[in-house]
Design an enzyme around this catalytic site. Structure first.
Site, PDB file in Angstrom:
ATOM      1  N   TYR A 169       4.582  15.735   1.479  1.00 55.41           N
ATOM      2  CA  TYR A 169       4.198  14.694   2.432  1.00 55.41           C
ATOM      3  C   TYR A 169       4.070  15.240   3.850  1.00 55.41           C
ATOM      4  O   TYR A 169       3.191  14.830   4.604  1.00 55.41           O
ATOM      5  CB  TYR A 169       5.184  13.523   2.378  1.00 55.41           C
ATOM      6  CG  TYR A 169       4.913  12.625   1.199  1.00 55.41           C
ATOM      7  CD1 TYR A 169       3.635  12.114   0.984  1.00 55.41           C
ATOM      8  CD2 TYR A 169       5.910  12.312   0.290  1.00 55.41           C
ATOM      9  CE1 TYR A 169       3.361  11.316  -0.109  1.00 55.41           C
ATOM     10  CE2 TYR A 169       5.653  11.497  -0.809  1.00 55.41           C
ATOM     11  CZ  TYR A 169       4.371  11.004  -1.010  1.00 55.41           C
ATOM     12  OH  TYR A 169       4.096  10.212  -2.083  1.00 55.41           O
ATOM     13  N   GLU A 181      16.446  17.670 -26.999  1.00 54.96           N
ATOM     14  CA  GLU A 181      15.216  17.336 -26.280  1.00 54.96           C
ATOM     15  C   GLU A 181      15.158  15.870 -25.852  1.00 54.96           C
ATOM     16  O   GLU A 181      14.910  15.562 -24.697  1.00 54.96           O
ATOM     17  CB  GLU A 181      13.988  17.654 -27.147  1.00 54.96           C
ATOM     18  CG  GLU A 181      12.682  17.221 -26.464  1.00 54.96           C
ATOM     19  CD  GLU A 181      11.429  17.529 -27.271  1.00 54.96           C
ATOM     20  OE1 GLU A 181      11.525  18.175 -28.332  1.00 54.96           O
ATOM     21  OE2 GLU A 181      10.342  17.121 -26.822  1.00 54.96           O
ATOM     22  N   ASP A 210      12.193  18.177 -31.226  1.00 59.37           N
ATOM     23  CA  ASP A 210      11.216  17.713 -32.201  1.00 59.37           C
ATOM     24  C   ASP A 210      10.581  18.924 -32.887  1.00 59.37           C
ATOM     25  O   ASP A 210      10.694  20.046 -32.387  1.00 59.37           O
ATOM     26  CB  ASP A 210      10.081  16.929 -31.507  1.00 59.37           C
ATOM     27  CG  ASP A 210      10.554  15.560 -31.023  1.00 59.37           C
ATOM     28  OD1 ASP A 210      11.587  15.066 -31.537  1.00 59.37           O
ATOM     29  OD2 ASP A 210       9.887  14.984 -30.128  1.00 59.37           O
TER      30      ASP A 210
END
Ligand SMILES: Nc1ncnc2c1ncn2[C@@H]1O[C@H](COP(=O)(O)OP(=O)(O)OP(=O)(O)O)[C@@H](O)[C@H]1O
Ligand SMILES: [Mg+2]
Lengths: 620, 374
Positions: free
Chosen positions: B106, B205, B257
């Site tokens: 920013y 995970e 996974d």
């Protein structure tokens, strides 16, 4: 003995009237469905108006109005022109009789060819709404204006006049036709009335068309040139273009008494010597009366026509639009950055003269991801249907457009990119695939010519794209040296607390290019039109540059070429430029007189004897 | 250690970083004075340019470099952005402040020509500067947002809070159900491990599976420290795992996974991520072992599955040429998966009931890996 069956059959065998035939086979003339019927009706009337005006040497002003009726499927269509009008005794036949026209036997480039067009509209109107056509026509200031209601007797293909009156009309001359038809109206769709009118305006920049749509919105397409196209000349048939049946008819109705004079007067390109040679080969006596030829002799004559060599037919009978005018038309209707147009020399297929024109426009508002839009025209008439079955489309599909900067799957098919392609074929007998005149047949000579014209357009697009890429590169470099580099110097000096380094050396190293920038300024002083061209050459390299620069200029009045060391040969100005020292620039220029604002909008600059990278010009 | 305004500290690392950053500006200034087009060289950050660091057993950048030159607009703008960022970091260090990467993005709004179009670009530039200076962005006083990765298990930590006081707490008894949130700075001066009463670390995970293990009390029944990776783990999570592992020396297993993206998560924990290969020795734990879901698990446990998408297949193929997956075992599993054309999620184990993962799957796998005895 019983009666032979053939006798029974004979009772039901009778002449089928053409009107009946067409009543049952509407699609042949293009009235397949209500939307198409609407478009075809407008088109037939407008085509006739344009033909008539041009033939009479009048700049066409055409008013088209489509209005709704109480029945949502029915529309009223009105087309009015400022043409020569039609004499009273012909009005009924023109509109109320199929195959009645002035062009069928004329070998000349015109929109109408068959004498079916407008009467088919009348017939369609009659079949779908039962209403007669109302025709108003006036042939001159001092003549009465007639208004007639006309229908077709479908049994004998003869006109039926329902009413006939003399009316007051506040137009000096012209023709107006009104019909009520079952149709459908689409706004701004691809195959819409609006599209047809807009396309017509593109290839007929001499025409003024006002179109009032069913919502009462008025669309005006203004005239951009005040000159009529050169009138198309009528020519006699060429022996290579004739068909057997037509040859038979010509023989039967000939006014010549002897075969030699028949051949020399009714065909083009047959000399007395040629005629004698033909007749000798055919073993037909030179003195034989053309009416006396038997069928075998006609066949032999026809075969010899096709075997022998003849001079090509004259081609000055064609009236191309001209590349400048196509450009004007395109630029008027479509906002784009770049346009290139080509008018090829006339050619001949099977004894029929034809001429191809093509144009491409690129960039601007045109959508980049879509397939390219194709505008097809035959004898200045837009073709809106059967794009896929048309020789013009096939010629486009056969070209590999990728080297020209357009995308194309597998190097075949219609390309995609921010472009639009226009093709126009002018011919005394455009080979349409059917009576509805929607597509041109795949004639090899035509395919080849269209291909050549388009490839020239393609090359121009490519060099335009290259120029754009290079200019982008140079403008990026400018922003490096103007905006970024000084900041890098400032910021790095600030961080380490040392003075700013000088940047000149780095700047020429970053640019390392000769930039040729051309600008066009247009202004008018009273009647005079000036197009001022300036060319700025900037040397952003580390060596002095001395070279030659060439500019292609349009045919016309060029004045005020500067600086001195130049010469002009044909349509090319050549300058001796330089030496220009590093980081210096020079200006060159000239003025063109008499062209319109959009006529000259891309300066073609070439160079020779210049090494290193050059932006804004091509090597000669 | 020095203390700047408002109690913030300037470390030796900060000072070193500042000096090295100024050197970059000096080099660019020198190039200009010599009439040369300014340029910067940074290690190329692709999978073709990572090599195994034998000393640390982690993957680091090789010798390929990309040169950013002011010859083109992109390169020139990049150099200018580097200078602005250097100036900004230098000022921060001087005044003892720090900022998040988002804040820096920013702040760059005011840098005109040097402003960043996206935060990704400013993050990447901060990484470039790390690579060039060989300092970590913590030395630049730049930090990521808290990412809230969580830890549960019998682990006692001493953390220095904002006021500089050291607080001590246990990650099983002194935290709520959501566990201990890993802070962005997990270095020695901020965080110390006091005692570890566990036999293994399991990094997980997905949040769903982490919560399942917590609810089933797996941390207590199997004496495990559970760490939630939260997808691709943040630097601080990886650094936390690395420090915890080298402090405790207990086995570390990764449970994700069964798809190519999850294998990349494992690789980034075990060997280092391609994006941060310059600091792999700080972040990667080469002793980490992959527990599952493996492609063989999909077959052996008959797990519910989905068909591989085109992107999945491409990612698997790309892993076959990734040096981090060059072991026979990995290659065999990846090839099996390409043949199966299937992938399964951790939570597919729920097919056999909510306790299956803690009662059967994990104990079986951990036995196979010889982490627990059977
Ligand atoms: N608006 C008009 N002004 C003057 N003459 C007209 C006008 N409309 C039609 N004609 C005359 O009527 C004739 C018949 O028109 P029609 O449209 O039926 O056939 P065409 O134009 O000759 O051929 P095509 O069937 O190809 O359109 C024309 O050849 C022309 O001589
Ligand atoms: Mg007609």
């Amino acid at each position: 003995m019983s009666q032979p069956y053939a006798e029974t059959m004979a009772k039901s065998q009778k002449e089928i009237s053409i009107s009946d035939f067409f009543a049952k086979n509407r699609q042949i003339l293009g009235f397949d469905n209500p939307s198409k019927a609407m478009l075809v009706s407008v088109k037939e009337a407008v085509d006739n108006s344009l033909d008539a005006c041009e033939e009479a040497g009048i700049l066409p002003t055409i008013f088209v109005r489509i209005s709704r009726t109480d029945n949502k499927d029915r529309f009223r269509l009105m087309v009015r022109d400022n043409g020569p009008g039609i004499v009273k005794k012909q009005i009924a036949s023109v509109f109320g009789r199929l195959l009645y026209g002035s062009r069928f036997y004329a070998i000349r480039q015109s929109r109408g060819q068959q004498g079916i067009g407008i009467s088919a509209v009348v017939l369609y109107s009659q079949l779908t709404t039962g209403k007669p056509a109302i025709v108003t026509s006036k042939i001159g200031e001092d003549h009465p204006c007639y208004r007639m209601e006309v229908q077709i007797n479908t049994k004998n293909n003869r006109p039926q006049m329902i009413s006939n009156e003399v009316v007051l009309w506040d137009h000096p001359h012209g023709t107006q036709i009104e019909v009520e038809i079952v149709g459908r109206y689409h706004k701004e769709k691809r195959q819409s009335v609006y599209e047809y009118i807009k396309s017509t305006a593109i290839v007929n920049p001499h025409v003024e068309i006002i179109f009032e749509d069913p919502d009462g919105v008025v669309h005006s397409f203004h005239r951009v040139v005040d000159k009529l196209p050169l009138p198309a000349e009528e020519i006699r048939p060429h022996p290579h273009g004739i068909e057997l049946g037509v040859l038979k008819n010509m023989l039967a109705y000939s006014e010549s008494r002897k075969m030699t004079s028949f051949l020399t007067t009714e065909f083009c390109r047959i000399s007395p010597r040629g005629a004698r040679e033909i007749l000798e080969k055919a073993s037909i006596s030179e003195k034989k009366n053309p009416k006396r030829l038997n069928l075998d002799e006609v066949q032999v004559l026809y075969n010899i026509f096709n075997e022998m060599k003849f001079m090509s037919p004259p081609t000055d009978c064609l009236s191309p639009i001209g590349d400048l005018l196509i450009r004007k038309g395109l630029k008027k209707e479509i906002d784009s950055k770049f346009a290139h147009t080509v008018t090829r020399d006339p050619r001949v297929y099977r004894g029929t003269p034809f001429q191809v024109e093509a144009g491409i426009i690129y960039g601007g508002e045109l959508p980049a991801g879509d397939t390219v839009k194709i505008l097809r025209f035959a004898n200045r008439v837009p073709l809106l249907y059967q794009q896929g079955g048309c020789a013009m489309t096939h010629a486009i599909e056969r070209i590999n457009w990728r080297p020209y900067g357009l995308e194309q799957r597998g190097g075949k098919g219609i390309p995609s990119g921010p472009a639009m392609i226009l093709v126009h074929i002018a011919s005394t007998n455009a080979p349409f695939t059917s009576e509805s005149k929607e597509a041109v047949a795949d004639v090899d000579e035509i395919l080849d010519e269209v291909g050549r014209a388009l490839m020239e357009c393609g090359r121009k697009v490519k060099s335009h794209i290259n120029k754009k890429v290079k200019l982008k590169k140079v403008s990026e470099k400018y922003s490096i040296i103007k905006d970024i580099l000084p900041e890098i110097a400032r910021k790095s000096s600030e961080i380490i607390g040392k003075p700013h380094p000088p940047l000149d050396g780095v700047i020429t190293k970053i640019m390392n290019v000769t930039v040729i920038d051309s600008g066009i300024m247009y202004h008018e002083e009273g009647e005079e039109k000036f197009t001022e061209v300036t060319i700025k050459v900037q040397n952003y390299t580390q060596k002095a540059k001395k070279f030659r620069l060439f500019v292609k200029v349009p045919n016309g009045l060029i004045q005020g070429i500067f600086p001195e060391r130049n010469r002009m040969k044909r349509e090319i100005i050549e300058w001796e430029v330089g030496p220009i020292e590093p980081a210096r620039s020079v200006r060159l220029g000239f003025t063109i007189l008499g062209l319109d604002r959009t006529d000259y909008d891309d300066v073609d600059v070439y160079y020779s004897h210049l090494t290193g990278e050059v932006i804004g010009a091509d090597p000669l | 250690m020095m203390t700047g305004k408002r109690g913030a500290q300037i470390t030796a690392g900060n000072r070193e970083a500042s000096d090295r950053l100024v050197k970059i500006a000096e080099a660019i200034h020198g190039q200009l004075c010599d009439d040369n087009i300014p340029y910067l060289e940074v290690s190329s950050r692709t999978k073709n340019n990572i090599v195994l660091d034998e000393d640390h057993k982690v993957w680091k950048y090789g010798s390929d470099v990309v040169t950013r030159s002011a010859k083109d607009l992109g390169g020139a703008t990049n150099i200018l952005r580097n200078l602005y960022t250097i100036d900004f970091i230098r000022e921060m260090i001087k005044s003892g402040k720090s900022s998040t990467l988002r804040e820096m993005y920013y702040i760059s709004e005011g840098w005109e020509k040097a402003k960043f179009p996206t935060q990704d670009e400013s993050n990447k530039l901060a990484e470039d500067l790390e690579i060039i200076t060989r300092n970590m962005r913590e030395d630049f006083k730049l930090r990521p947002e808290e990412d809230g990765a969580r830890v549960i298990g019998d682990l006692t930590i001493a953390e220095r809070n904002r006021k500089g006081q050291v607080k001590r707490f246990n990650c099983k008894d002194d935290v709520g159900e959501s566990g201990y949130g890993i802070p962005y700075n997990v270095e020695e001066e901020k965080l110390q491990f006091k005692s570890v009463k566990a036999k293994m670390i399991i990094a997980i995970e997905t949040g769903g599976m982490f919560d399942r293990l917590v609810e089933n009390g797996f941390d207590e029944t199997h004496k495990a420290i559970l760490v939630h990776l939260k997808g691709q783990p943040a630097r601080s999570t990886r650094r936390f795992i690395k420090r915890l592992h080298s402090h405790s020396n207990i086995p570390l297993v990764i449970f994700t996974d069964g798809d190519p993206w999850s294998y990349r998560i494992f690789a980034s924990v075990a060997f280092g991520a391609i994006k941060t290969a310059h600091i792999s020795e700080y972040l990667a734990t080469p002793q980490a072992q992959y527990l599952g879901i493996t492609p063989s698990d999909i077959v052996n446990y008959e797990l519910p599955n989905d068909t591989l998408s085109d992107q999945d297949v491409n990612a698997l193929k790309s892993e076959l040429t990734d040096p981090r997956f060059a072991s026979d075992q990995w290659r065999a599993e990846i090839k099996l998966q390409l043949k199966l054309k299937k992938k399964s999620e951790q939570q597919a184990l729920a097919k056999y009931g909510l306790d299956f993962v803690t009662d059967t799957y994990l104990p079986q796998k951990l036995k196979e890996m010889r982490i627990i005895r059977g």
